[in-house]
Each structure stands twice: as C-alpha cells, then as structure tokens.
Design a protein around this motif. Structure first.
Motif, PDB file in Angstrom:
ATOM      1  N   GLU A   1      -7.493   4.588   1.913  1.00 55.55           N
ATOM      2  CA  GLU A   1      -8.137   6.139   1.809  1.00 55.55           C
ATOM      3  C   GLU A   1      -8.817   6.057   0.641  1.00 55.55           C
ATOM      4  O   GLU A   1      -8.693   5.217  -0.130  1.00 55.55           O
TER       5      GLU A   1
ATOM      6  N   GLN B   1      -0.153   6.598   5.482  1.00 55.18           N
ATOM      7  CA  GLN B   1      -0.004   5.475   4.472  1.00 55.18           C
ATOM      8  C   GLN B   1       0.623   4.307   5.121  1.00 55.18           C
ATOM      9  O   GLN B   1       0.410   2.948   4.727  1.00 55.18           O
TER      10      GLN B   1
ATOM     11  N   PRO C   1       5.417   7.060   0.598  1.00 51.95           N
ATOM     12  CA  PRO C   1       4.324   7.002   1.586  1.00 51.95           C
ATOM     13  C   PRO C   1       4.297   7.921   2.728  1.00 51.95           C
ATOM     14  O   PRO C   1       5.265   8.205   3.173  1.00 51.95           O
TER      15      PRO C   1
ATOM     16  N   TYR D   1       0.971  -1.327   0.171  1.00 51.80           N
ATOM     17  CA  TYR D   1       0.085  -0.074  -0.033  1.00 51.80           C
ATOM     18  C   TYR D   1       0.860   1.183   0.064  1.00 51.80           C
ATOM     19  O   TYR D   1       1.960   1.152   0.718  1.00 51.80           O
ATOM     20  N   PRO D   2       0.602   2.200  -0.722  1.00 50.13           N
ATOM     21  CA  PRO D   2      -0.719   2.504  -1.621  1.00 50.13           C
ATOM     22  C   PRO D   2      -0.479   1.497  -2.698  1.00 50.13           C
ATOM     23  O   PRO D   2       0.622   0.918  -2.764  1.00 50.13           O
TER      24      PRO D   2
ATOM     25  N   ARG E   1      -0.311   0.456   5.659  1.00 48.67           N
ATOM     26  CA  ARG E   1       0.226  -0.684   4.878  1.00 48.67           C
ATOM     27  C   ARG E   1       0.402  -1.660   5.921  1.00 48.67           C
ATOM     28  O   ARG E   1       0.224  -3.048   5.723  1.00 48.67           O
TER      29      ARG E   1
END
Length: 434
Positions: free
Chosen positions: A425, A354, A350, A17-18, A358
């Motif tokens: 998000e 974020q 990130p 992630y993202p 993750r």
C-alpha cells in the motif's frame, strides 16, 4: 522499484507485511484475544524457537544475539523457554493442536551443548511434542558441532539440518566476523553425513566483504562437491544494526559490500552451475536436488499465513491473523516469563487486503505464483488487484503472466525483494522496513 547499485544501509530482504516498523505495543491485547479464543483448526500450526547465543557476532548480522555466554545463562534461558511454552500451551488457541513444523533459529542453536539440547527437548516435551511434525529444522554453525552433538540432533528429532557455511575462504570468513573456518565446515559436514538426516541445507552468501570472482567460483564448486539436498544463496545486505553499518555511519567509510549488479551476477552464476549439476530452482535463493521431495515446510507455511508460535527472546510469530514479536532484551524477556506473563512486545493486525499483499509478495520470492489458491482464499482476483505493478514489471522483463501463473524471469528472480514494495500500500512504500 530499486535501481540503486551500491549496497546502502537498510533492509532489503522482505519477510513480512505490513513492515515491522509499523507493529505497535498498543496492539498486543489483540494477540491475547486470539490466544484465548477457539482457533480455526484448519490452519496448520508450527513453532519457531529462537536461540540467541553465538561464539562471535558476524559483522553483517542484525539478529538479537549474545556472545560468549556461560552455562548458567544458557540454563536460565532453557528454563525460560520451557516456562514460556507451558504458558502458551495452556491457551485455547494452541491447546491440543499438533505441530506441523518446528524451526530452531538464532543466533546459533548449535551453540548449546549436547546435554543442554537433551535438557531442552526433555523440558519442552512435557508441554509440546514435535514427534509427528513433518519437519524439524535446526540451524548450525560448523565450529560448534561435534559427532556427539550431531547424534544428539538426530536423537531430539531434527529432520532438516541447515549448515551456515557462507564461504570457504578463511580470510573472508575472518574479515566478515564468522566464528568458523573452512576445516570445521568439512569436518562438520562429514559428521552430518555419517549420522544421516532426511534433508541437509547449506547456506552461501554472495558479496561478503573481500569476495572476488575467482573465490566465488571456487566456493560454488566446493558447495557442489558436498552434494547437499538444498543450497541457499543469499545476497549480502546491510541492515541498520550491523557492525559494518555502524562503521559506515560513524566513520564515514564507503560501503565495503559488493554492489548489487555484482552480487546478482554471482548469484546467477551459482544458479547456472547448480542447475547444470542437476539441481532445480525452489525459490529466488534456494535450489534443491528434487522439487518433489525436498520441501522446505517452514518456508511454505510462513509464506501462506499458517500459525507460527514464537518462543524465545525477540522471536516473531503469527497466530490466527495477528502478527507479534517477543521482547527483544534477554533480561527483560527472562524476567517477564519467569513472572508468569507472556513476553509479547508488539503486534500488528493486518486487514484482509494486507494479508493478501503479504502472501502475494512472499510467494513471489518462490519464483512462481499460482493465482487460484489466493483467489479462493481472499475472494479477490490478484491479477486485477495488482494489475499495475504486474504490467510494469512484465514490461521491464522481471516476470511473465501465463494464464493463472505469474513467473519471475531470471532477472526478476535475482532481485525479487526489490520488486515487492511496488505491491505494498502506498503509505508503506517509503517507510523504514524494520
């Protein structure tokens, strides 16, 4: 939350992630910045090496692989890995740091001959050592092994062998494009047992094309007879660039893969059988003989934001807070490295929030999250931060919140990946994952 039942085209398995689709070429200077800066040495560091060669391309495979390559191509590739490791190990962020873990993934790392593996180890050892690493994992395709090669794996320091069994039915293996057949599985496993490794994992896939209830139960029993330390059960998905996905898109054929409820039932039945035989749940798709001793060091570090140095074509890494991926075409990768440049193709930087997302979503895949370490690390309370999805998923019976521990129920465990986007998000919930 995913409610579909048909196995449609698209990535289901969450591993970062993202989402990868958001990583960008223009962010690669950020990777070079951290590479040249003094690192936070309290962060453990490991290495992922991608070996992209295979005997055949499986019809469900979405990795960067090249089939039927000759010895010269492989020698060029080994030379290039060596050069890339040299370039990396001269950099401030990596120099003088000790590798905690190493992972040889693919493709098929065991496609390399004993001679090529020894050459790889010898060449790389001039720049980097994994002699003191806690774990060195090596992925194997049964049909590529010989007793000599298994002995070579031990000699080059492999501590964890992962054997891609997938199924024991020859018709199913052929239909799904696997290169090996069942006699090769048993022969390879005998050699692995004979040579002896601290940890052996075997993979199974629930829902391969052509799977039946009877055959699946048979596979589960045969896997148990092998008594590996670690059993991994994947549920088959259909990412975009697989042979099966192309057939669906181009020929309009119906998805040939079992639907999600069937795959989850098969995975659950396997879990029950393995638990009854004394195995313990280690994650949504892994069971181990002993939770105290059978650690998967690579996964534990990947899920907790450790530094992972990426080596090889298309491989993914994470260094001092920056995600990155190497060039994904073999020629391009080799040319770039041989010209003295690092082959980084895209990156992502990130935010702290974020990074929290993750680690939260990846650790959810383990089936149980201890909240305090994340609270300490990020300075925010995940139970407050994620109150809404936690409440939704608790109500739906996917998880339980018990003080500072979030525990997935069996229902949640069997479809953990489908729950994770609710923590993303908003702008990333509907985007293509890869």
């Amino acid at each position: 939350m995913s409610s579909e039942t048909t196995t449609e085209i698209g990535s289901y398995f969450i591993s970062n992630y993202p989402p990868f689709s958001q990583w960008k070429k223009e962010l690669t200077p950020k990777f070079h910045e951290v590479l040249q800066a003094e690192p936070d040495r309290s962060i453990p560091m490991g290495m992922y090496l991608h070996i992209p060669f295979c005997r055949k391309r499986c019809k469900f495979c979405y990795f960067r692989v090249y089939t039927q390559q000759n010895a010269e191509t492989i020698k060029n590739y080994v030379d290039t890995l060596d050069k890339e490791v040299q370039l990396l190990c001269d950099q401030t962020a990596i120099k003088d740091r000790v590798l905690k873990f190493v992972y040889f993934g693919g493709g098929t790392p065991s496609y390399l001959s004993s001679k090529q593996l020894l050459m790889l180890r010898e060449r790389l050892s001039q720049s980097v050592s994994w002699d003191s690493a806690e774990e060195v994992t090596f992925e194997c395709e049964p049909g590529t092994l010989s007793l000599e090669k298994v002995k070579t794996l031990k000699e080059i320091g492999v501590t964890r062998v992962s054997l891609g069994v997938e199924n024991f039915n020859d018709e199913l293996l052929e239909e799904n494009g696997r290169a090996h057949l069942s006699p090769e599985i048993l022969r390879a496993y005998e050699w692995i047992q004979q040579v002896g490794f601290p940890e052996v994992n075997i993979d199974l896939i629930a829902g391969m094309v052509g799977e039946t209830d009877e055959n699946w139960q048979n596979c589960v029993e045969k896997a148990l007879e092998m008594e590996p330390d670690n059993l991994t059960v994947y549920q088959m998905e259909l990412p975009w660039n697989t042979v099966y996905s192309k057939e669906i898109l181009e020929e309009g054929v119906k998805s040939p893969v079992a639907d999600w409820p069937t795959k989850r039932r098969w995975a659950s039945e396997a879990m029950d059988r393995f638990l009854a035989a004394g195995y313990q749940i280690s994650s949504g798709n892994e069971l181990v003989k002993n939770l105290d001793t059978d650690r998967f060091v690579y996964r534990d570090n990947l899920f907790r934001g450790s530094d992972i140095v990426a080596v090889g074509v298309s491989s993914f890494g994470h260094l001092q807070g920056v995600h990155y991926q190497n060039k994904d075409q073999l020629e391009d990768y080799i040319q770039t490295v041989q010209s003295g440049e690092l082959p980084v193709n895209r990156a992502m930087v990130p935010t702290e929030h974020q990074k929290l997302i993750r680690e939260w979503v990846l650790q959810m895949k383990e089936g149980s999250i201890s909240v305090q370490p994340l609270r300490d690390k990020f300075g925010v309370d995940p139970l407050v931060e994620f109150a809404e999805p936690l409440s939704n998923q608790q109500r739906a019976g996917y998880l339980e919140v018990d003080g500072d521990t979030v525990r997935l129920t069996r229902k949640g465990l069997l479809q953990a990946d489908s729950l994770l986007t609710e923590y993303f998000e908003e702008q990333y919930r509907e985007v293509r994952y890869t």
